[in-house]
Scaffold this motif. Structure first.
Motif, PDB file in Angstrom:
ATOM      1  N   UNK A  25      16.602  59.289 -80.085  1.00 14.58           N
ATOM      2  CA  UNK A  25      16.280  60.380 -81.003  1.00 14.58           C
ATOM      3  C   UNK A  25      14.781  60.678 -81.034  1.00 14.58           C
ATOM      4  N   UNK A  26      14.041  60.041 -80.117  1.00  9.75           N
ATOM      5  CA  UNK A  26      12.594  60.273 -79.951  1.00  9.75           C
ATOM      6  C   UNK A  26      11.765  59.779 -81.131  1.00  9.75           C
ATOM      7  N   UNK A  27      12.204  58.696 -81.770  1.00  8.26           N
ATOM      8  CA  UNK A  27      11.419  58.103 -82.851  1.00  8.26           C
ATOM      9  C   UNK A  27      10.228  57.351 -82.259  1.00  8.26           C
ATOM     10  N   UNK A  44       7.939  54.720 -72.594  1.00  4.40           N
ATOM     11  CA  UNK A  44       9.104  55.415 -72.044  1.00  4.40           C
ATOM     12  C   UNK A  44      10.135  54.497 -71.392  1.00  4.40           C
ATOM     13  N   UNK A  45       9.732  53.299 -71.003  1.00  2.36           N
ATOM     14  CA  UNK A  45      10.688  52.401 -70.356  1.00  2.36           C
ATOM     15  C   UNK A  45      11.524  51.583 -71.320  1.00  2.36           C
ATOM     16  N   UNK A  46      11.371  51.826 -72.625  1.00  5.13           N
ATOM     17  CA  UNK A  46      12.046  51.015 -73.628  1.00  5.13           C
ATOM     18  C   UNK A  46      13.559  51.069 -73.502  1.00  5.13           C
ATOM     19  N   UNK A 101      20.597  60.780 -79.243  1.00  4.75           N
ATOM     20  CA  UNK A 101      20.015  61.894 -78.485  1.00  4.75           C
ATOM     21  C   UNK A 101      20.482  63.240 -79.023  1.00  4.75           C
ATOM     22  N   UNK A 102      21.768  63.311 -79.400  1.00  5.38           N
ATOM     23  CA  UNK A 102      22.320  64.552 -79.933  1.00  5.38           C
ATOM     24  C   UNK A 102      21.669  64.929 -81.258  1.00  5.38           C
TER      25      UNK A 102
END
Length: 233
Positions: free
Chosen positions: A43-45, A175-177, A227-228
């Motif tokens: 969710x880009x947290x 980003x690799x998390x 993600x949604x």
């Protein structure tokens, strides 16, 4: 030749109580914490929010597992206690009928009638309630419910399992998390499944595959939901 026969076989049934709780707790700890981390990350947290979510999931999950396991196993213990009390009352009221009942159980297992009566007589003379608990009710010391043991094993194993993906989350920001948490969590699950299968005497490969499949499914669905909603919000 030794004067006393010694039983040297080792069985695994005495591990059932703690092994089930430990495996369930560790599996839930890995899957739920990894899924939470992946869902929030998808969710880009930011990294601190992801880590906080993982820590909260560890604490809440461990307490929930302990409480749920204690309540469920205590219910089993209460049922066993009620059955034993009823059996003791029947033994006090009509021991002859209980003797016939126990004799019939042994006869049904293949002993002839006379031997069944002799076995029932000797076992009831030694421990009447224990004989009926074991052979009529299926209750034994090895398999009896232990609520506190199950609760502690579940809480500790959940925390240990949850700590694994949480440690990866803390060590791999950026980003690799998502890839690291997913891959290492599946590795942890495979090891857990193999070790549990080995402890229980089952096939290690099957145990590893079983937990990996359901763990991967849970993580994929949670990441998809994250993600949604992240895209919507």
């Amino acid at each position: 030749m030794p004067s006393r026969w010694r039983h040297t076989e080792r069985h695994r049934t005495d591990r059932i109580g703690w092994l089930r709780a430990a495996v369930l707790g560790a599996n839930d700890g890995i899957v739920s914490t990894a899924s939470l981390v992946l869902g929030v990350a998808a969710a880009s947290a930011d990294h601190s929010s992801i880590l906080l979510t993982g820590v909260a999931g560890l604490v809440a999950g461990a307490m929930s597992m302990a409480a749920g396991e204690y309540v469920s196993v205590h219910s089993q213990a209460d049922t066993e206690g009620a059955d034993l009390a009823r059996e003791q009352a029947e033994l006090d009221a009509d021991p002859a009928a209980e003797h016939r009942e126990l004799s019939a159980i042994y006869a049904g297992r293949g002993l002839d009638a006379e031997l069944s009566r002799q076995v029932a007589t000797q076992l009831m003379a030694h421990d009447a309630l224990g004989a009926h608990a074991r052979d009529e009710l299926g209750i034994s010391d090895t398999l009896s419910a232990r609520p506190v043991q199950a609760a502690l094993a579940s809480a500790a194993s959940f925390a240990a399992g949850a700590a694994l993906p949480l440690a990866v989350t803390a060590l791999v920001p950026g980003p690799g998390l998502i890839g690291w948490v997913a891959a290492t969590s599946l590795l942890f699950l495979a090891l857990l499944g193999a070790l549990a299968a080995r402890a229980g005497g089952a096939r290690m490969g099957l145990g590893a595959w079983r937990v990996c499949f359901w763990g991967a499914l849970a993580m994929a669905i949670t990441a998809g939901v994250g993600a949604l909603f992240g895209a919507v919000v």
